[in-house]
Motif scaffolding. Structure first.
Motif, short mmCIF file in Angstrom:
data_model
loop_
_atom_site.label_atom_id
_atom_site.label_comp_id
_atom_site.label_asym_id
_atom_site.label_seq_id
_atom_site.Cartn_x
_atom_site.Cartn_y
_atom_site.Cartn_z
N ASN A 8 78.17 12.66 -14.86
CA ASN A 8 78.02 13.61 -15.96
C ASN A 8 76.56 13.77 -16.39
OD1 ASN A 8 80.77 14.21 -16.24
ND2 ASN A 8 81.08 12.33 -17.39
N ASN A 9 76.29 14.98 -16.82
CA ASN A 9 75.01 15.32 -17.44
C ASN A 9 73.81 15.10 -16.52
OD1 ASN A 9 73.63 16.46 -19.56
ND2 ASN A 9 73.33 14.54 -20.64
N ILE A 10 73.97 15.55 -15.28
CA ILE A 10 72.83 15.54 -14.36
C ILE A 10 71.95 16.73 -14.77
CG2 ILE A 10 72.07 15.74 -11.97
CD1 ILE A 10 74.89 14.73 -11.16
N GLN A 11 70.81 16.45 -15.36
CA GLN A 11 69.95 17.52 -15.87
C GLN A 11 68.86 17.87 -14.86
OE1 GLN A 11 68.62 17.02 -19.88
NE2 GLN A 11 70.61 16.25 -20.56
N LEU A 12 68.85 19.15 -14.50
CA LEU A 12 67.90 19.64 -13.51
C LEU A 12 67.32 20.97 -13.96
CD1 LEU A 12 70.08 18.89 -10.37
CD2 LEU A 12 68.06 17.62 -11.09
N ASN A 32 77.97 18.59 -14.19
CA ASN A 32 79.00 17.56 -14.30
C ASN A 32 79.86 17.63 -13.06
OD1 ASN A 32 78.42 16.62 -17.06
ND2 ASN A 32 78.90 18.73 -17.57
N ILE A 33 80.01 16.50 -12.41
CA ILE A 33 80.72 16.43 -11.13
C ILE A 33 81.89 15.47 -11.27
CG2 ILE A 33 80.46 15.97 -8.65
CD1 ILE A 33 78.46 18.11 -9.79
N GLU A 34 83.04 15.91 -10.77
CA GLU A 34 84.24 15.06 -10.72
C GLU A 34 84.76 15.10 -9.30
OE1 GLU A 34 88.71 15.85 -12.13
OE2 GLU A 34 87.26 15.77 -13.78
N VAL A 35 84.83 13.94 -8.66
CA VAL A 35 85.34 13.88 -7.29
C VAL A 35 86.54 12.94 -7.24
CG1 VAL A 35 83.11 14.40 -6.25
CG2 VAL A 35 83.77 12.03 -6.56
N HIS A 36 87.45 13.27 -6.32
CA HIS A 36 88.63 12.45 -6.08
C HIS A 36 88.58 12.01 -4.62
CE1 HIS A 36 90.84 13.69 -9.81
NE2 HIS A 36 89.84 14.55 -9.78
N LYS A 37 88.63 10.71 -4.42
CA LYS A 37 88.45 10.15 -3.08
C LYS A 37 89.39 8.96 -2.89
CE LYS A 37 84.78 8.42 -0.03
NZ LYS A 37 85.17 9.18 1.13
N ASP A 38 89.82 8.74 -1.67
CA ASP A 38 90.66 7.57 -1.35
C ASP A 38 89.76 6.35 -1.18
OD1 ASP A 38 92.45 5.69 -0.50
OD2 ASP A 38 93.00 6.71 1.35
N LEU A 39 89.87 5.44 -2.13
CA LEU A 39 89.09 4.19 -2.07
C LEU A 39 90.00 2.97 -1.97
CD1 LEU A 39 86.34 5.05 -4.71
CD2 LEU A 39 86.17 5.14 -2.23
N THR A 40 91.16 3.15 -1.34
CA THR A 40 92.14 2.08 -1.21
C THR A 40 91.54 0.83 -0.57
OG1 THR A 40 93.89 3.72 -1.01
CG2 THR A 40 94.42 1.47 -0.31
N ASP A 87 80.79 16.38 3.22
CA ASP A 87 80.03 15.18 3.54
C ASP A 87 80.76 13.87 3.19
OD1 ASP A 87 78.11 16.95 4.36
OD2 ASP A 87 76.65 16.43 2.83
N PHE A 88 81.72 13.93 2.26
CA PHE A 88 82.35 12.69 1.80
C PHE A 88 83.86 12.67 1.94
CE2 PHE A 88 78.33 13.03 -0.56
CZ PHE A 88 77.74 11.83 -0.20
N CYS A 89 84.45 13.64 2.61
CA CYS A 89 85.90 13.67 2.85
C CYS A 89 86.69 13.42 1.56
CB CYS A 89 86.30 12.67 3.92
SG CYS A 89 85.50 12.94 5.50
N LEU A 90 86.53 14.30 0.60
CA LEU A 90 87.14 14.14 -0.71
C LEU A 90 88.52 14.78 -0.75
CD1 LEU A 90 84.04 15.18 -2.85
CD2 LEU A 90 84.72 12.86 -2.17
N PHE A 91 89.37 14.30 -1.67
CA PHE A 91 90.63 14.98 -1.96
C PHE A 91 90.34 16.28 -2.69
CE2 PHE A 91 92.74 10.64 -2.03
CZ PHE A 91 93.31 10.79 -0.78
N SER A 92 89.42 16.20 -3.65
CA SER A 92 89.02 17.37 -4.41
C SER A 92 87.69 17.12 -5.09
CB SER A 92 90.08 17.74 -5.46
OG SER A 92 90.18 16.73 -6.43
N CYS A 93 87.10 18.20 -5.54
CA CYS A 93 85.81 18.13 -6.21
C CYS A 93 85.74 19.23 -7.26
CB CYS A 93 84.68 18.29 -5.20
SG CYS A 93 83.04 18.23 -5.93
N LYS A 94 85.32 18.88 -8.45
CA LYS A 94 85.16 19.84 -9.54
C LYS A 94 83.70 19.80 -9.98
CE LYS A 94 86.99 20.74 -14.17
NZ LYS A 94 87.97 20.24 -15.16
N VAL A 95 83.08 20.97 -10.05
CA VAL A 95 81.68 21.08 -10.45
C VAL A 95 81.60 21.99 -11.67
CG1 VAL A 95 79.38 21.83 -9.76
CG2 VAL A 95 80.88 20.76 -8.08
N ILE A 96 80.98 21.50 -12.73
CA ILE A 96 80.74 22.30 -13.92
C ILE A 96 79.24 22.35 -14.15
CG2 ILE A 96 81.11 22.50 -16.41
CD1 ILE A 96 83.69 20.87 -15.99
N ILE A 97 78.71 23.57 -14.17
CA ILE A 97 77.28 23.76 -14.42
C ILE A 97 77.14 24.46 -15.77
CG2 ILE A 97 75.14 24.82 -13.63
CD1 ILE A 97 76.29 24.72 -10.78
N CYS A 98 76.39 23.83 -16.66
CA CYS A 98 76.20 24.37 -18.00
C CYS A 98 74.76 24.86 -18.17
CB CYS A 98 76.45 23.29 -19.05
SG CYS A 98 78.09 22.55 -18.96
#
Length: 104
Positions: A8-12, A32-40, A87-98
């Motif tokens: 969260n809050n990666i300021q660029l 703000n980045i939200e990723v879902h990944k299998d880390l079993t 690049d990371f074989c994610l289940f899903s990824c949500k990106v919010i740019i403010c």
């Protein structure tokens, strides 16, 4: 097990926009980045080598964000999400740019 990771809050600072003034002066963005990944495997073994380094996610976001100027932040968000997914074989990824300082 699917795990949710937030960055969260990666300021660029960059020159993204269709407005000619903003293309010249630029502005601060919050990502703000939200990723879902299998880390079993990592969860079961408690082995850091089985997981993904969060700084690798961060570095990818920064690299894509700074790679070129975009007219639409929607296009930029899509590029960040697709890059992370690829690049990371994610289940899903949500990106919010403010844009905290929208010149209205």
């Amino acid at each position: 097990m699917e795990t949710e990771i937030h960055l969260n809050n990666i300021q660029l600072y960059r020159y993204h926009d269709v407005d000619s003034t903003e293309k010249i002066t630029g502005q601060q963005f919050e990502n703000n980045i939200e990723v879902h990944k299998d880390l079993t495997a990592a969860i079961k073994t408690d082995n850091v080598d089985e997981t993904t380094d969060y700084s690798a996610f961060y570095d990818k976001v920064v690299n894509v964000f700074l790679s070129k100027g975009y007219n639409l932040i929607e296009s930029l968000a899509n590029k960040i999400a697709s890059t992370l997914n690829d690049d990371f074989c994610l289940f899903s990824c949500k990106v919010i740019i403010c844009k905290p300082y929208v010149p209205i």
